[in-house]
Design an enzyme around this catalytic site. Structure first.
Site, PDB file in Angstrom:
ATOM      1  N   CYS A  41       1.644   1.290   8.264  1.00 30.50           N
ATOM      2  CA  CYS A  41       1.351   1.669   6.874  1.00 30.50           C
ATOM      3  C   CYS A  41       2.144   2.919   6.469  1.00 30.50           C
ATOM      4  O   CYS A  41       1.882   4.009   6.967  1.00 30.50           O
ATOM      5  CB  CYS A  41      -0.146   1.918   6.773  1.00 30.50           C
ATOM      6  SG  CYS A  41      -0.688   2.779   5.313  1.00 30.50           S
ATOM      7  N   CYS A  44       0.199   5.874   5.137  1.00 32.76           N
ATOM      8  CA  CYS A  44      -0.534   6.521   6.236  1.00 32.76           C
ATOM      9  C   CYS A  44       0.341   7.573   6.912  1.00 32.76           C
ATOM     10  O   CYS A  44      -0.123   8.665   7.259  1.00 32.76           O
ATOM     11  CB  CYS A  44      -0.967   5.492   7.275  1.00 32.76           C
ATOM     12  SG  CYS A  44      -2.109   4.247   6.668  1.00 32.76           S
TER      13      CYS A  44
END
Length: 125
Positions: A41, A44
């Site tokens: 991600c 993230c």
């Protein structure tokens, strides 16, 4: 007196097996931010150093629990499901054993500071 804290005292990995002990129980002593994230991600990866900076600013008055949702045998994804996480990263604030608020996506440091202040976490200033 300023007591030195190690990163592992304030930033630590959790999973579905130790979540209650390390997040729910600890949140009765100090606010705990839970970062539910995944290695694949991009947002993230963007928010990770911003969260670290925030935790450094709060000088061990706020804890950061990191949950890598894809780690292990899928149990951590069940934890994300339990908290109805719809996207990553999702950051959830726990105080006194309860979820107080959350946000999703990468956010700038001023947003994170305001997020904590909004939920009665005193500024380190």
């Amino acid at each position: 007196m300023n007591i030195a804290h190690t990163k592992s005292d304030v930033i630590f990995d959790v999973d579905c097996h130790n979540f209650d002990q390390l997040v729910i129980e600890m949140s009765h002593k100090k606010p705990v931010l839970v970062d539910l994230w995944a290695e694949w991600c991009s947002p993230c990866i963007v928010i990770a150093p911003i969260l670290l900076q925030l935790i450094d600013e709060y000088e061990a008055e706020v804890l950061l629990a990191k949950v890598e949702v894809d780690k292990g045998d899928g149990e951590n994804m069940k934890l994300a499901g339990h908290y109805r996480v719809r996207g990553f990263p999702t950051v959830i604030l726990f105080i006194d054993g309860e979820e107080k608020s959350r946000f999703s996506g990468a956010k700038p440091l001023p947003f994170l500071r305001h997020f904590l202040e909004e939920h009665s976490v005193p500024s380190p200033d």
